[in-house]
Design a protein around this motif. Structure first.
Motif, short mmCIF file in Angstrom:
data_model
loop_
_atom_site.label_atom_id
_atom_site.label_comp_id
_atom_site.label_asym_id
_atom_site.label_seq_id
_atom_site.Cartn_x
_atom_site.Cartn_y
_atom_site.Cartn_z
N VAL A 1 0.84 -1.20 0.00
CA VAL A 1 0.00 0.00 0.00
C VAL A 1 0.88 1.25 0.00
CG1 VAL A 1 -1.83 1.25 1.21
CG2 VAL A 1 -1.76 -1.26 1.29
N ARG A 2 0.58 2.17 -0.91
CA ARG A 2 1.32 3.43 -1.02
C ARG A 2 0.44 4.56 -0.49
NH1 ARG A 2 5.59 0.38 -1.49
NH2 ARG A 2 5.84 -0.66 -3.49
N GLU A 3 0.92 5.25 0.52
CA GLU A 3 0.07 6.20 1.22
C GLU A 3 -0.11 7.53 0.50
OE1 GLU A 3 1.15 6.54 5.31
OE2 GLU A 3 0.73 4.42 5.74
N ASP A 4 0.68 7.77 -0.57
CA ASP A 4 0.46 8.98 -1.37
C ASP A 4 -0.01 8.61 -2.78
OD1 ASP A 4 0.40 11.76 -1.83
OD2 ASP A 4 2.37 11.71 -2.78
N ASP A 5 -0.73 7.50 -2.87
CA ASP A 5 -1.29 7.06 -4.15
C ASP A 5 -2.37 8.04 -4.58
OD1 ASP A 5 -2.53 5.72 -6.28
OD2 ASP A 5 -2.16 3.75 -5.39
N GLN A 6 -2.16 8.72 -5.71
CA GLN A 6 -3.13 9.69 -6.22
C GLN A 6 -3.97 9.13 -7.36
OE1 GLN A 6 -3.62 12.77 -4.77
NE2 GLN A 6 -2.22 11.91 -3.24
N ASN A 7 -3.75 7.86 -7.70
CA ASN A 7 -4.48 7.24 -8.79
C ASN A 7 -5.62 6.36 -8.31
OD1 ASN A 7 -4.37 4.56 -10.90
ND2 ASN A 7 -4.58 6.60 -11.81
N LEU A 8 -5.49 5.83 -7.11
CA LEU A 8 -6.48 4.90 -6.59
C LEU A 8 -6.50 4.99 -5.07
CD1 LEU A 8 -8.42 2.75 -7.81
CD2 LEU A 8 -6.65 1.05 -7.40
N ALA A 9 -7.67 4.81 -4.49
CA ALA A 9 -7.81 4.90 -3.03
C ALA A 9 -7.35 3.59 -2.40
CB ALA A 9 -9.25 5.20 -2.66
N THR A 10 -6.05 3.34 -2.48
CA THR A 10 -5.51 2.06 -2.00
C THR A 10 -5.45 1.99 -0.48
OG1 THR A 10 -3.29 2.98 -2.34
CG2 THR A 10 -4.19 1.60 -4.09
N VAL A 11 -5.25 3.12 0.18
CA VAL A 11 -5.21 3.10 1.64
C VAL A 11 -6.58 2.73 2.20
CG1 VAL A 11 -4.88 4.52 3.71
CG2 VAL A 11 -3.32 4.76 1.77
N GLU A 12 -7.62 3.40 1.71
CA GLU A 12 -8.98 3.11 2.17
C GLU A 12 -9.39 1.68 1.80
OE1 GLU A 12 -8.61 7.54 1.42
OE2 GLU A 12 -7.97 5.68 0.44
N ALA B 1 4.98 7.26 -0.76
CA ALA B 1 5.14 6.53 -2.02
C ALA B 1 3.87 6.66 -2.86
CB ALA B 1 5.43 5.05 -1.75
N GLY B 2 4.05 6.69 -4.18
CA GLY B 2 2.93 6.84 -5.10
C GLY B 2 2.48 5.53 -5.70
N HIS B 3 1.63 5.62 -6.69
CA HIS B 3 0.94 4.45 -7.26
C HIS B 3 1.87 3.52 -8.03
CE1 HIS B 3 -2.58 2.28 -8.78
NE2 HIS B 3 -2.03 2.32 -10.00
N LEU B 4 2.78 4.09 -8.82
CA LEU B 4 3.59 3.29 -9.73
C LEU B 4 4.76 2.64 -9.00
CD1 LEU B 4 3.80 5.40 -13.01
CD2 LEU B 4 2.32 3.44 -12.50
N ILE B 5 4.58 1.40 -8.61
CA ILE B 5 5.63 0.68 -7.92
C ILE B 5 6.34 -0.23 -8.92
CG2 ILE B 5 6.14 -1.01 -6.13
CD1 ILE B 5 5.54 1.85 -5.19
N TRP C 1 0.27 10.12 -10.44
CA TRP C 1 0.45 8.87 -9.70
C TRP C 1 0.77 9.13 -8.23
CZ3 TRP C 1 -1.40 5.64 -13.01
CH2 TRP C 1 -1.11 5.75 -14.37
N GLY C 2 1.43 10.25 -7.95
CA GLY C 2 1.75 10.59 -6.57
C GLY C 2 3.14 10.14 -6.17
N GLY C 3 3.46 10.41 -4.91
CA GLY C 3 4.75 10.01 -4.36
C GLY C 3 5.80 11.09 -4.44
N SER C 4 6.78 11.00 -3.54
CA SER C 4 7.96 11.86 -3.55
C SER C 4 9.17 10.99 -3.81
CB SER C 4 8.10 12.59 -2.21
OG SER C 4 6.96 13.39 -1.95
N ARG C 5 10.19 11.58 -4.40
CA ARG C 5 11.29 10.81 -4.96
C ARG C 5 11.95 9.86 -3.97
NH1 ARG C 5 15.43 14.38 -8.06
NH2 ARG C 5 13.64 14.56 -9.46
N LYS C 6 12.45 10.37 -2.86
CA LYS C 6 13.19 9.52 -1.93
C LYS C 6 12.30 8.49 -1.23
CE LYS C 6 16.11 7.75 0.92
NZ LYS C 6 16.84 6.54 0.47
N PRO C 7 11.15 8.88 -0.65
CA PRO C 7 10.28 7.85 -0.03
C PRO C 7 9.82 6.80 -1.02
CG PRO C 7 9.61 10.05 0.66
CD PRO C 7 10.62 10.23 -0.44
N HIS C 8 9.55 7.22 -2.25
CA HIS C 8 9.10 6.26 -3.26
C HIS C 8 10.21 5.27 -3.60
CE1 HIS C 8 6.20 5.17 -6.46
NE2 HIS C 8 7.28 4.79 -7.12
N ALA C 9 11.43 5.78 -3.73
CA ALA C 9 12.56 4.90 -4.02
C ALA C 9 12.77 3.89 -2.90
CB ALA C 9 13.83 5.72 -4.23
#
Length: 482
Positions: free
Chosen positions: A377-388, A414-418, A444-452
């Motif tokens: 689960v990515r908590e900054d997913d802007q494409n889908l409500a994956t947390v909920e 982290a964003g949607h694209l894993i 898709w969301g996410g920030s560079r370092k947390p996503h990496a």
């Protein structure tokens, strides 16, 4: 020759500023004259300085120069002047002919060495002690096309990356400067000996990857998301880690070829993997990303023809019309009023399935699942409500008494694209909406370092999960590796 002298003089000048030489060297070309058949004093000085510089020519070491994309590299620069500023730079030309780069600013230690795994970058596309920063922080070079996403489509060839070291702290114009040293490395999704087999029959289109060795091996059916097409690189990497893996196309990007979301299509593909002579029949997993997660959960809950041993679900949801996954897109069209756009005009889909419905006909009955499931689960997913979605799935399984089958990993920032480890983070990119054919830039969301960090950490957890549930014992896993 003039260009080389300029580069050399610039380097020497910076050395002098750090008291490495007892003299000062101006950053300009020396005047050369010949008198009575002899070089002038300026040229003699340049020759002496050149000899001195040759003795301390920087040495760039990158190991290994050839490896899998999830394998860490070690970068060391030696033979620099003490406390000397340098820039480490990576450059990659994608299959779409776009250049991607990353860079970090370093200062050599008292021994004249920069060790990337130990020393901190003080600027650039990443900061701090980041051994793999030159890969995961890559971004399109200035003035590139918009909406780019870095993906390797031909797994039979490597990603060829140039790692270079430059004098000083450089932020732009790398192509106009001469590096002090360069090393070329290869990053592969396909390990030596892995076989690639096209699956093309009247019903199923995909690619099967088989590890080297006598087997038998566990199997994985690999399902990507709603972007469509045949995406092979994750399956190739899974096979490089001793799993028979099949990348399945179910959304076609070809105008005259229909997409197939009927449950029987996926059951047929599952059996192709399961019935291969090198596959352990009772050790086949489903691996889904985004829409692929919806398909994975639907099959695990409702299919009477196949029984996955375990399921990997990345950035997905259980919210879907249970009578047919095909109706997911009907649901999307009915909720276009929930589309949003950010300040840069990127399309945001996160709210489409919110609020999570209470109607059992609009989501997978998680209580029916009988195999272990891992949720990424990515908590900054802007494409889908994956947390909920993850929270609702957890509640459903707890109420049904099968919560013990669920393992969840949540990654803040982290964003949607894993993607596999060290793939550059893309916050937004070009996307074609399947049901309309419209081209948009999707957020898709996410920030560079947390996503990496999430990509690296989740890949490790996924491999451990698959090894735990697909191999009967650790001994059999070790034997398969050999």
């Amino acid at each position: 020759m003039v260009h080389c002298i300029f580069s050399f003089c610039n380097f020497a000048s910076k050395c002098c500023k750090d008291l490495f030489f007892p003299c000062k060297v101006k950053s300009k070309c020396f005047q050369v004259s010949i008198r009575n058949g002899k070089l002038s004093s300026s040229m003699i000085f340049l020759n002496k300085l050149s000899s001195t510089m040759a003795a301390i020519s920087p040495v760039l070491s990158v190991k290994p120069t050839r490896g899998l994309v999830n394998e860490k590299i070690q970068i060391i620069v030696r033979n620099l002047p003490p406390r000397f500023p340098v820039t480490l730079h990576s450059l990659y030309l994608s299959e779409d002919k776009d250049y991607w780069e990353a860079f970090g600013h370093y200062t050599s230690d008292n021994r004249g060495t920069v060790t990337v795994s130990e020393h901190a970058s003080v600027g650039g596309t990443y900061e701090g002690s980041e051994p793999m920063g030159l890969l995961w922080s890559m971004q399109p070079v200035p003035r590139s096309r918009t909406g780019l996403r870095l993906r390797k489509m031909n797994v039979l060839t490597p990603m060829v990356v140039h790692i270079s070291v430059y004098s000083g702290h450089v932020t732009e114009g790398f192509s106009k400067q001469s590096p002090l040293a360069t090393v070329v490395i290869e990053r592969w999704y396909l390990a030596p000996g892995v076989r690639r087999i096209d699956i093309r029959d009247e019903e199923v289109k995909g690619t099967l990857f088989i590890p080297p060795g006598p087997g038998p091996f566990p199997g994985v059916l690999d399902l990507w998301g709603g972007g469509g097409g045949l995406v092979e690189y994750r399956s190739a990497l899974l096979a490089s880690h001793v799993f028979v893996s099949m990348a399945l196309e179910y959304f076609s990007t070809e105008k005259n070829r229909a997409s197939n979301l009927h449950i029987k299509y996926f059951e047929k593909a599952f059996r192709i993997v399961q019935e291969h002579p090198l596959v352990m029949k009772d050790s086949v997993a489903l691996f889904g990303l985004s829409l692929g997660t919806s398909i994975t959960l639907h099959m695990a809950a409702y299919s009477k023809a196949v029984s996955p041993r375990c399921c990997v679900c990345v950035s997905g949801s259980h919210v879907q019309p249970i009578n047919s996954p095909q109706n997911i897109f009907i649901n999307l069209q009915e909720n276009t009023h929930k589309y949003q756009f950010d300040e840069e005009g990127c399309l945001v889909w996160k709210d489409i399935i919110l609020p999570i419905p209470n109607d059992p006909g609009l989501k997978v009955d998680m209580g029916r699942i009988k195999c272990p499931v891992i949720l990424i689960v990515r908590e900054d997913d802007q494409n889908l409500a994956t947390v909920e979605s993850a929270e609702d799935m957890t509640q459903m399984m707890r109420a049904a008494g099968n919560k013990h089958l669920l393992t969840t990993f949540r990654y803040p920032g982290a964003g949607h694209l894993i993607e596999p480890p060290y793939t550059p983070h893309v916050r937004a990119s070009n996307f074609i909406v399947q049901q309309t054919g419209e081209k948009v830039i999707m957020l898709w969301g996410g920030s560079r370092k947390p996503h990496a960090s999430a990509q690296e950490g989740s890949w490790e957890m996924i491999l451990k999960f698959l090894q735990q549930h697909l191999y009967p014992s650790q001994d059999s896993f070790t034997q398969a590796k050999l």
